[in-house]
Design an enzyme around this catalytic site. Structure first.
Site, PDB file in Angstrom:
ATOM      1  N   GLY A 199       0.843  -1.199   0.000  1.00  0.00           N
ATOM      2  CA  GLY A 199       0.000   0.000   0.000  1.00  0.00           C
ATOM      3  C   GLY A 199       0.872   1.241   0.000  1.00  0.00           C
ATOM      4  O   GLY A 199       2.039   1.204   0.426  1.00  0.00           O
ATOM      5  N   ASN A 200       0.344   2.313  -0.524  1.00  0.00           N
ATOM      6  CA  ASN A 200       1.067   3.584  -0.542  1.00  0.00           C
ATOM      7  C   ASN A 200       0.076   4.702  -0.783  1.00  0.00           C
ATOM      8  O   ASN A 200      -1.013   4.468  -1.314  1.00  0.00           O
ATOM      9  CB  ASN A 200       2.182   3.584  -1.608  1.00  0.00           C
ATOM     10  CG  ASN A 200       1.794   2.808  -2.850  1.00  0.00           C
ATOM     11  OD1 ASN A 200       0.973   3.274  -3.637  1.00  0.00           O
ATOM     12  ND2 ASN A 200       2.327   1.602  -3.008  1.00  0.00           N
ATOM     13  N   SER A 236       9.365   3.311   0.185  1.00  0.00           N
ATOM     14  CA  SER A 236       9.284   1.886  -0.151  1.00  0.00           C
ATOM     15  C   SER A 236       9.807   1.047   1.017  1.00  0.00           C
ATOM     16  O   SER A 236      10.806   1.417   1.662  1.00  0.00           O
ATOM     17  CB  SER A 236      10.153   1.653  -1.401  1.00  0.00           C
ATOM     18  OG  SER A 236      10.217   0.292  -1.692  1.00  0.00           O
ATOM     19  N   SER A 281       7.951   5.108  -2.834  1.00  0.00           N
ATOM     20  CA  SER A 281       7.120   3.936  -3.094  1.00  0.00           C
ATOM     21  C   SER A 281       7.403   3.329  -4.470  1.00  0.00           C
ATOM     22  O   SER A 281       7.609   4.051  -5.451  1.00  0.00           O
ATOM     23  CB  SER A 281       5.649   4.365  -3.026  1.00  0.00           C
ATOM     24  OG  SER A 281       4.848   3.392  -3.640  1.00  0.00           O
ATOM     25  N   SER A 282       7.363   2.003  -4.530  1.00  0.00           N
ATOM     26  CA  SER A 282       7.612   1.313  -5.808  1.00  0.00           C
ATOM     27  C   SER A 282       6.517   1.618  -6.837  1.00  0.00           C
ATOM     28  O   SER A 282       6.705   1.391  -8.031  1.00  0.00           O
ATOM     29  CB  SER A 282       7.703  -0.199  -5.584  1.00  0.00           C
ATOM     30  OG  SER A 282       6.507  -0.655  -4.993  1.00  0.00           O
ATOM     31  N   GLU A 283       5.363   2.137  -6.378  1.00  0.00           N
ATOM     32  CA  GLU A 283       4.297   2.516  -7.307  1.00  0.00           C
ATOM     33  C   GLU A 283       4.280   4.030  -7.574  1.00  0.00           C
ATOM     34  O   GLU A 283       3.256   4.577  -7.976  1.00  0.00           O
ATOM     35  CB  GLU A 283       2.936   2.052  -6.789  1.00  0.00           C
ATOM     36  CG  GLU A 283       2.731   0.558  -6.757  1.00  0.00           C
ATOM     37  CD  GLU A 283       2.763  -0.117  -8.130  1.00  0.00           C
ATOM     38  OE1 GLU A 283       2.940   0.575  -9.154  1.00  0.00           O
ATOM     39  OE2 GLU A 283       2.638  -1.353  -8.149  1.00  0.00           O
ATOM     40  N   HIS A 315      -3.430   3.884  -2.554  1.00  0.00           N
ATOM     41  CA  HIS A 315      -3.366   2.550  -3.172  1.00  0.00           C
ATOM     42  C   HIS A 315      -3.272   1.506  -2.066  1.00  0.00           C
ATOM     43  O   HIS A 315      -2.362   1.556  -1.245  1.00  0.00           O
ATOM     44  CB  HIS A 315      -2.146   2.455  -4.088  1.00  0.00           C
ATOM     45  CG  HIS A 315      -1.841   1.053  -4.529  1.00  0.00           C
ATOM     46  ND1 HIS A 315      -2.799   0.232  -5.104  1.00  0.00           N
ATOM     47  CD2 HIS A 315      -0.718   0.316  -4.467  1.00  0.00           C
ATOM     48  CE1 HIS A 315      -2.249  -0.935  -5.381  1.00  0.00           C
ATOM     49  NE2 HIS A 315      -0.993  -0.922  -4.990  1.00  0.00           N
ATOM     50  N   HIS A 344      -4.147  -2.852  -0.821  1.00  0.00           N
ATOM     51  CA  HIS A 344      -4.448  -4.229  -1.216  1.00  0.00           C
ATOM     52  C   HIS A 344      -5.532  -4.731  -0.259  1.00  0.00           C
ATOM     53  O   HIS A 344      -5.480  -5.872   0.197  1.00  0.00           O
ATOM     54  CB  HIS A 344      -3.214  -5.118  -1.109  1.00  0.00           C
ATOM     55  CG  HIS A 344      -2.069  -4.696  -1.985  1.00  0.00           C
ATOM     56  ND1 HIS A 344      -0.835  -5.301  -1.932  1.00  0.00           N
ATOM     57  CD2 HIS A 344      -1.970  -3.756  -2.947  1.00  0.00           C
ATOM     58  CE1 HIS A 344      -0.020  -4.734  -2.815  1.00  0.00           C
ATOM     59  NE2 HIS A 344      -0.684  -3.778  -3.440  1.00  0.00           N
ATOM     60  N   HIS A 351      -4.206  -7.473  -8.135  1.00  0.00           N
ATOM     61  CA  HIS A 351      -3.248  -6.611  -7.432  1.00  0.00           C
ATOM     62  C   HIS A 351      -3.897  -5.864  -6.264  1.00  0.00           C
ATOM     63  O   HIS A 351      -3.575  -6.131  -5.112  1.00  0.00           O
ATOM     64  CB  HIS A 351      -2.615  -5.656  -8.454  1.00  0.00           C
ATOM     65  CG  HIS A 351      -1.580  -4.747  -7.881  1.00  0.00           C
ATOM     66  ND1 HIS A 351      -0.674  -4.060  -8.647  1.00  0.00           N
ATOM     67  CD2 HIS A 351      -1.319  -4.379  -6.607  1.00  0.00           C
ATOM     68  CE1 HIS A 351       0.109  -3.340  -7.878  1.00  0.00           C
ATOM     69  NE2 HIS A 351      -0.263  -3.509  -6.634  1.00  0.00           N
TER      70      HIS A 351
HETATM   71 ZN   LIG Z   1       0.250  -2.562  -4.863  1.00  0.00          ZN
END
Ligand SMILES: [Zn+2]
Length: 207
Positions: free
Chosen positions: A28-29, A45, A74-76, A95, A97, A158
């Site tokens: 999550g982010n 991240s 964050s990776s997103e 974001h 999950h 996802h």
């Molecule tokens: Zn994700």
């Protein structure tokens, strides 16, 4: 809003998302876009939310270059940046999950319009965005376009994205997304859920 205030909000709502079970582990982010400074304040991240402090929050520009902070964003991050660039009314992205909503994404199935709250908070039925590799420009573009003027969508296999003009609004939409998915799931156990008729949806939207 000052950058320092946006950092406080990103930290507060991240810990709240974790406490509510919308985020698990380090997944999550969330972020806030500050249009005057043209920067995005975003979660780092791979830092556990219990341990996260204000110094861990990262500030990036719209190309993704770090402006402030020692952590990796964050990776997103690409997905957050693409959403801001594509959707001019959006100033915050969440974001998650979250499990019930993500279970619909795993079935690659929209969350059906079963609850009145879904109309004002989510814009109606919650649609799916096709599966793409996480962290990629392909996912970023698919989500940025897949929102299609709505306040949220599912990312197949996802998770969930919700957006808003404030982080408070983006966050409550993530809560209602999970709530709607949970009630839709429980309704299937209890019987056959009946959808809200289109006329009612249109009336509530003033169309
Ligand atoms: Zn994700």
């Amino acid at each position: 809003m000052k950058i320092s205030e946006a950092k406080e909000k990103v930290l507060f709502w991240s810990k709240r998302a974790y406490a509510e079970g919308l985020f698990a582990g380090t997944s999550g982010n969330l972020s806030i876009y500050l249009p005057e400074e043209k920067v995005v304040v975003i979660t780092p991240s791979s830092i556990r939310y219990e341990d996260m402090s204000i110094e861990d929050i990262v500030v990036v520009d719209l190309t993704g270059a770090t402006v402030e902070g020692n952590r990796k964003p964050s990776s997103e991050m690409k997905m957050h940046l693409a959403i801001y660039l594509e959707n001019s009314q959006v100033y915050s992205v969440v974001h998650t999950h979250s499990p019930y909503a993500t279970s619909f994404a795993v079935c690659q199935e929209p969350i059906p319009l079963v609850l009145i709250e879904m109309i004002p908070f989510l814009g109606g039925t919650v649609n799916c965005v096709p599966l793409q590799l996480p962290g990629t420009e392909e996912l970023a573009q698919a989500v940025a376009k897949g929102l299609n003027g709505k306040n949220g969508c599912l990312l197949n296999n996802h998770g969930v994205v919700t957006v808003g003009d404030t982080i408070e609004r983006a966050f409550i939409r993530a809560e209602y997304m999970e709530d709607a998915a949970k009630i839709a799931t429980l309704a299937r156990i209890n019987g056959e859920p009946k959808l809200i008729p289109t006329e009612i949806e249109m009336q509530m939207k003033g169309i």
